[in-house]
Design a protein around this motif. Structure first.
Motif, PDB file in Angstrom:
ATOM      1  N   LEU A   3      -1.380  38.772 -41.221  1.00 16.56           N
ATOM      2  CA  LEU A   3      -0.830  39.968 -41.877  1.00 16.56           C
ATOM      3  C   LEU A   3      -1.914  41.034 -41.855  1.00 16.56           C
ATOM      4  N   PHE A   4      -1.548  42.281 -41.534  1.00 21.23           N
ATOM      5  CA  PHE A   4      -2.564  43.330 -41.421  1.00 21.23           C
ATOM      6  C   PHE A   4      -3.092  43.677 -42.808  1.00 21.23           C
ATOM      7  N   PRO A   5      -4.373  43.430 -43.042  1.00 21.69           N
ATOM      8  CA  PRO A   5      -4.902  43.545 -44.406  1.00 21.69           C
ATOM      9  C   PRO A   5      -4.922  44.975 -44.932  1.00 21.69           C
ATOM     10  N   HIS A   6      -4.930  45.964 -44.021  1.00 22.18           N
ATOM     11  CA  HIS A   6      -5.040  47.345 -44.487  1.00 22.18           C
ATOM     12  C   HIS A   6      -3.676  47.970 -44.744  1.00 22.18           C
ATOM     13  N   MET A   7      -2.606  47.180 -44.557  1.00 21.82           N
ATOM     14  CA  MET A   7      -1.274  47.721 -44.800  1.00 21.82           C
ATOM     15  C   MET A   7      -0.636  46.956 -45.941  1.00 21.82           C
TER      16      MET A   7
END
Lengths: 369, 562, 365
Positions: free
Chosen positions: C93-97
């Motif tokens: 999972l994209f951590p910055h989103m």
């Protein structure tokens, strides 16, 4: 083990020394100089012979002369001056004296008289420009040029520096107002004796900057003495100012196609100062060394290693040949009559006053590209 | 079990929880934590001490120096007070010159006057030599008085006679005067020894001859503590004779001398009788004789403007303003340089920072994504410049970039550039940017690399599997996660470059130098440490402000070194 | 072993893969997955199952052979154009989103309008009961929640094929069992074709329509879970799936579908010949612990039996697990149901064991 013997030897020496001399002398000494060929000449002419006379003495060299004033001030504030003798230019000696960081001395008491008995104060004459300054050499800031880049008519006038038509190409000048302002005024028609009077005025300063403006975009500004010799050797500049000793080594030792332009060379002085507030034993040692190192023969000896003129009048006739190249050194001295046809002596008092002001203007002028 | 439950219920009903020994739980917890904290503090104590000593203290010292200006009031205390009444309209009156004489005489003896000259010369050209020449001739002014008194009575030549007269043969001492003068002298001479002076001015004589007593006390303190000599055996300063002259110029004092009975009273009466032989015109004309600049309003305005112990002057100079008698005004246009240099420093540091990002990003990416063996080799290449002397690296750029240099030679040889129009790539901003980008590149690559290493390749795969093109996957998924590395690298590079001065000095020519070059100049050449400190403080403040702005915009927790 | 059928939705046709040009990681792979099928690739690490998945996703290219999706070869189609949903081992999972942004990402790159995007994201989050978490960041979620989001993200753009690479490996046992159930339900509800990679046989058996057992770069057996368990086709599968007692021996005779095997200890037993055919062949016989009988009444009268000594009796609640010393082996296991009439064997007790010949499979040695 080796250290142990040295230790024994030095302590033995200290014992004999204290028995022999009224005052005990320290058995080590820190000398501060400029490094390079100049420091080597001092080592060869002064320190090595002195060490031979005083075996066991430890001489430490520090190459910090270019920031000696700041460092001495910092040492003094910290209350721990580790230097015993510092080689500085005359203007720095004056500032150190003003700041109370250098010791005032009596020339006739501290320095040896000439062999004919002339007292030191007369032998050095007005080269003792400050009460703290022990003169050593006369050097000059002057120009060198590439012989292969100036055509058939090599420059022989200081104003050729400002003549871009006759001598196109880059020039290197020192990145400070001193000397440059004087040359600029000289070449914009001011008589030599009026230069500092004119430079004191706003108009005079503008006149000097206007003259410098004419060559500004052809100038590479240097801040280290080694820059101009390198730029000349690389063919980056057609001419450039630097200390005459540096040019001597480019011409004679490195054999580059470079020649000297002695016209309007600016005499300057370099010498020793003794830091103020030395402990008695270190002071006794350094006084003993200075008396030896500034006597007539020693100053003449130094000229065998580097082309700077001895500060004593009595040393001049003793200047001989270069220690390695075997060439006669006299014609390479800035004080040689042929070279010194048109010279002027840098005005220390004047620059001490105007240095801050003119430097601010000069840097602003430079920065505004 | 039942015990435990009862004590539990006790605790909940009867207020604070108690520990096993009955002390309140909170207090014993605090105690235990404090012990732990103390132990932790002890462990870091050497480091803390080291940091305080080598980092915090110099910064505090710098901030202090940038406003400190006690030298004027310490060196010329009486003059500063006398100048309070000066309206600044014309040249000051005799009182000021008289105060200046006694101040300057002591300062010259202590060799402090030239320091002050240097300090004031930063503000007004010419003061340096004015103080130096005046200090050298301060003896002459007093000698005029000395000659008169010695002609009147030869005993004025004797050290012992003076000593007896000033102690009134052992009369009641004036301790107030002594401690006041000792305080002044200590402020003037930083490392004045302490100890027995062997002299105390008599109260009787200081009431009769206040100036003389003051001058002789100064002389006594200096002789005993600075020179380490015996006061009674040393001839007094010329300034003491001048002070006597000042005292005897007062008719009331002359009358009082007639009835004085202490030691040397007869000599004083004779001297009072000869008062008309003393130099006419006073100290003002004496100073103007030495140097007519003492009549210059500018000199006096400068002394008055900078007489406060703390001054905003250095900071004003740092932003091309100056403090004058009329308040704050811009400096002459031909001296304005610092604002320009600050702007240039910020601009070029940013340029260097961005070129480091541009060059460093792909390299860091390669480092993080190549097989370990290859990337280790590459890492060594990146670190190699670290192991080379800064001077060597900078000189190498000279060889490459100069007009007769390698790059120009290649361009000319390949016909891209005409031999007559070789490119100027050094001794200007371009040279500085190139050389400094090279030098600072590792500081960008390393944090970037260590951040990129922590980004698993599965993110890019996930993005692609979700339908993103290579570019979108990089830009939307990889790049945002590498931003903390860019942040860390940028802060490092920016702060380092803002303080660089060696490289700009060597390759920057006139247009590629930084404010730090001026700071270095003022530290090591002009010795104007106050101005250097003010410039440094502004630079420090600028960095802190930029740091704060970065925190506001990007967030400082977004900075990662790995 | 497999019939590479032309009408499979996902087809591997003689696929080979080598990384270094010297050894094959995947050797001659033929596989067909029908539309809507849940296929699990099961195998020990290094067996080539993940490589196959990556080739299907497009992150690795096949060295030889074709991979077909819906009948079309996809070897030269870049991953982002294959339209395959994928759930990664650590979710990726994209951590910055935020969670919603993560789900919205595949829709954005497909240039789907904002309102439609929001609707689909909400629906996908609803599918995994995560409606209220849209505004959070992945780091603020538990492992199980991240797992659900990863699943929702792989499904949100409505792919026809979803790949899952050991998606439950990082969860604890209870959560894992729960998620197994949810994933299979969701896959069947939506009618998606799923290729699932795991090394956990329980997971494979409980979730899949079909399981492909991988070893040494080959599919050892492709079958439904029950068939795989009860009728392993070779000794690798027999040992890899479930618990098994194996003994080495030589075929004595093969008659009427019963092979008599002489064990190395000399004892004779009855077996079902699977991939042995003639007397004299070496064989590895395999018998499930729960199929071993020690009650003589429940055995054929003429069945061969073995003498055994009870070494250890372990009470496991629902079953008893007894370790025996049989025919020179001292780790022969039998399992019996905890029933009221069940006897508890005592260590040291001597018993006789036997089994129905069809439960004991004579496999390759």
């Amino acid at each position: 083990m080796r250290r142990m013997t040295t230790l024994l030897a030095t302590s033995a020496l200290a014992v004999t020394a204290s028995a022999t001399f009224a005052q005990e002398m320290a058995d080590s000494m820190t000398l501060v100089s400029w490094g390079g060929a100049y420091q080597a000449s001092q080592r060869n002419a002064y320190a090595e012979p002195y060490k031979e006379m005083h075996p066991g003495l430890e001489v430490v060299w520090d190459e910090s002369s270019n920031e000696a004033v700041a460092k001495l001030r910092a040492m003094n504030e910290a209350g721990n001056v580790t230097w015993d003798l510092v080689d500085v230019v005359a203007s720095d000696a004056m500032r150190l004296c003003d700041e109370g960081l250098a010791m005032e001395y009596d020339p006739d008491e501290l320095l040896a008289p000439a062999p004919d008995g002339t007292p030191a104060s007369e032998d050095f004459g007005d080269l003792i420009v400050s009460d703290c300054f022990i003169p050593q050499i006369v050097y000059s800031t002057t120009f060198g040029y590439r012989t292969d880049m100036v055509g058939d008519t090599p420059p022989d006038d200081i104003c050729d520096v400002f003549d871009l038509e006759a001598y196109p190409g880059k020039r290197s000048l020192e990145k400070r107002p001193i000397n440059n302002m004087e040359w600029a005024l000289l070449c914009s028609g001011v008589a030599k004796e009026d230069i500092y009077d004119v430079l004191e005025t706003e108009e005079g300063q503008n006149q000097a900057f206007a003259k410098l403006d004419t060559i500004k975009d052809q100038v590479i500004w240097w801040s280290a003495g080694a820059d101009t010799p390198q730029l000349l050797a690389d063919g980056e500049v057609v001419m450039g100012s630097t200390y005459n000793g540096r040019l001597f080594s480019v011409i004679e030792e490195q054999d580059q196609p470079v020649a000297m332009l002695w016209d309007a060379q600016v005499f300057d002085l370099d010498g020793w100062i003794i830091p103020a507030g030395l402990p008695a034993d270190r002071l006794a040692r350094v006084k003993d060394f200075v008396k030896f190192a500034t006597d007539t023969q020693r100053l003449a000896d130094q000229a065998a290693y580097i082309s700077y003129g001895p500060a004593r009048q009595s040393s001049a006739p003793l200047v001989g040949e270069h220690a390695e190249l075997g060439i006669d050194m006299a014609p390479h001295m800035p004080t040689d009559p042929d070279n010194a046809q048109n010279t002027f002596l840098y005005n220390y008092e004047w620059w001490a006053d105007y240095r801050d002001d003119l430097d601010a203007k000069f840097q602003a002028w430079l920065a505004k590209g | 079990m039942s015990d435990a439950s009862t004590s539990m219920s006790d605790a909940s009903t009867a207020g604070p929880m108690l520990a096993a020994d009955g002390t309140p739980l909170k207090r014993s917890l605090r105690k235990a934590l404090r012990r732990e904290k103390m132990r932790a503090l002890m462990l870091i104590a050497p480091l803390l001490f080291f940091i305080l000593l080598t980092f915090i203290a110099p910064i505090a010292d710098m901030l202090f120096r940038s406003v400190e200006n006690q030298i004027v009031s310490n060196t010329l205390p009486r003059t500063v007070i006398a100048l309070d009444d000066w309206d600044g309209q014309e040249e000051p009156g005799e009182k000021v010159y008289q105060a200046l004489y006694f101040d300057l005489f002591v300062a010259a003896e202590a060799k402090e006057h030239t320091k002050l000259g240097t300090r004031l010369n930063y503000e007004e050209t010419g003061i340096s030599s004015l103080f130096r020449t005046t200090g050298r001739r301060s003896d002459d002014i007093g000698e005029a008085y000395q000659d008169v008194f010695e002609d009147v009575d030869p005993r004025f030549k004797e050290a012992g006679f003076w000593y007896d007269m000033m102690t009134a043969g052992g009369g009641e001492p004036d301790t107030a005067l002594m401690s006041e003068r000792l305080g002044t002298m200590n402020r003037l001479i930083a490392d004045l020894a302490s100890g027995d002076i062997g002299f105390a001015p008599a109260a009787e004589i200081s009431a009769l001859l206040p100036k003389t007593a003051e001058a002789y006390t100064d002389f006594a303190i200096f002789t005993a503590l600075a020179d380490g000599d015996v006061v009674a055996e040393e001839d007094p300063w010329e300034a003491v004779y001048a002070a006597l002259g000042v005292d005897l110029a007062n008719a009331e004092t002359r009358d009082a001398v007639q009835v004085y009975e202490g030691p040397g009273a007869d000599a004083l009466r004779a001297a009072a009788a000869a008062a008309d032989q003393l130099p006419a015109g006073g100290f003002k004309s004496a100073f103007l004789d030495v140097d007519e600049d003492w009549a210059s309003q500018g000199v006096w305005e400068t002394i008055k403007t900078y007489s406060a112990s703390y001054t905003p002057g250095y900071f004003l100079n740092s932003v091309d303003l100056e403090l004058s008698a009329d308040g704050i005004s811009p400096r002459d246009e031909d001296q304005q340089i610092y604002i320009l240099l600050f702007k240039r420093t910020i601009f070029m540091s940013l340029t260097i920072m961005f070129s480091c990002i541009l060059l460093g990003y792909p390299i860091a990416w390669l480092l993080a994504n190549l097989p370990v063996r290859t990337s280790n080799l590459l890492l060594i290449l990146v670190l190699l410049p670290f192991w080379t002397s800064l001077l060597v690296r900078t000189s190498a750029w000279k060889v490459l970039l100069q007009q007769q240099g390698v790059i120009n030679d290649i361009l000319v040889w390949s016909g891209i550039v005409d031999d007559a129009n070789r490119l100027v790539m050094i001794n200007n901003q371009f040279g500085t940017i190139v050389a400094m980008t090279h030098i600072l590149l590792p500081f960008m690559i390393l944090p970037l690399y260590s951040v990129m290493q922590t980004i698993p390749p599965s993110y890019l795969r996930a993005a692609k599997s979700l339908g993103a093109t290579n570019w979108t996957a990089f830009w939307r998924v990889y790049f945002p996660q590498s931003v903390p590395g860019i942040g860390a690298g940028s802060i490092l590079v920016f702060i380092l470059s803002i303080g660089y001065y060696i490289t700009p000095e060597l390759v920057g020519g006139t247009t590629g130098t930084f404010i730090s070059n001026r700071i270095a100049y003022h530290i090591s050449s002009s010795l104007n440490w106050g101005l250097a400190a003010a410039l440094g403080s502004i630079l420090l403040a600028a960095v802190l402000i930029l740091y704060w702005a970065y925190d506001k915009i990007v967030g400082i927790d977004n900075v990662k070194l790995g | 072993m497999t019939n590479a059928s032309e009408n499979g939705f996902v087809v591997f046709d003689r696929v080979q893969k080598s990384y270094d040009g010297e050894t094959l990681v995947v050797k001659d792979l033929n596989l067909s997955v029908g539309r809507g099928e849940f296929l699990t690739m099961l195998g020990p690490s290094g067996s080539g199952k993940t490589t196959c998945l990556m080739m299907l996703a497009g992150f690795e290219t096949a060295t030889h052979g074709d991979i077909l999706l819906g009948g079309k070869p996809i070897n030269n189609i870049p991953p982002h154009k294959r339209g395959i949903g994928m759930v990664f081992q650590n979710y990726a999972l994209f951590p910055h989103m935020t969670i919603a942004e993560n789900l919205s990402f595949p829709l954005e790159v497909r240039k789907i309008g904002k309102s439609e995007r929001e609707e689909k994201v909400t629906r996908a989050l609803g599918m995994v009961q995560m409606e209220t978490f849209g505004g959070r960041r992945p780091a603020q979620l538990s492992g199980g929640q991240q797992q659900r989001v990863a699943l929702a993200r792989a499904l949100v753009f409505e792919p026809e094929l979803v790949l899952m690479d050991e998606p439950l490996g990082a969860l604890d046992k209870q959560l894992r069992e729960h998620m197994q159930f949810e994933i299979t339900n969701l896959a069947h509800e939506l009618g998606i074709t799923t290729v699932y990679v795991t090394h956990d046989q329980t997971e494979a058996l409980t979730m899949s329509d079909n399981v492909a057992v991988f070893d040494d770069g080959r599919i050892q057996q492709l079958a439904a879970p029950d068939k795989l368990y009860e009728e392993p086709e070779n000794s690798f599968v027999a040992q890899f799936i479930g618990e098994n007692n194996t003994m080495l021996g030589t075929i004595q005779s093969v008659e009427n579908g019963v092979a008599v095997v002489q064990l190395d200890s000399g004892d004779l037993i009855d077996t079902k010949p699977i991939n042995v055919s003639k007397p004299g062949e070496r064989t590895r016989v395999s018998i499930r612990p729960e199929r071993v009988e020690f009650n003589k009444d429940r055995l054929h009268a003429d069945a061969h039996t073995l003498k055994a000594e009870v070494v250890e009796f372990i009470y496991m609640g629902d079953i008893f697990r007894t370790k025996l010393k049989v025919a020179g082996l001292d780790d022969f296991i039998i399992k019996t149901r905890n029933a009221p009439d069940q006897r508890r064997l005592q260590p040291g007790e001597m018993i006789e064991i036997g089994w129905m010949p069809e439960d004991c499979r004579a496999l390759d040695a």
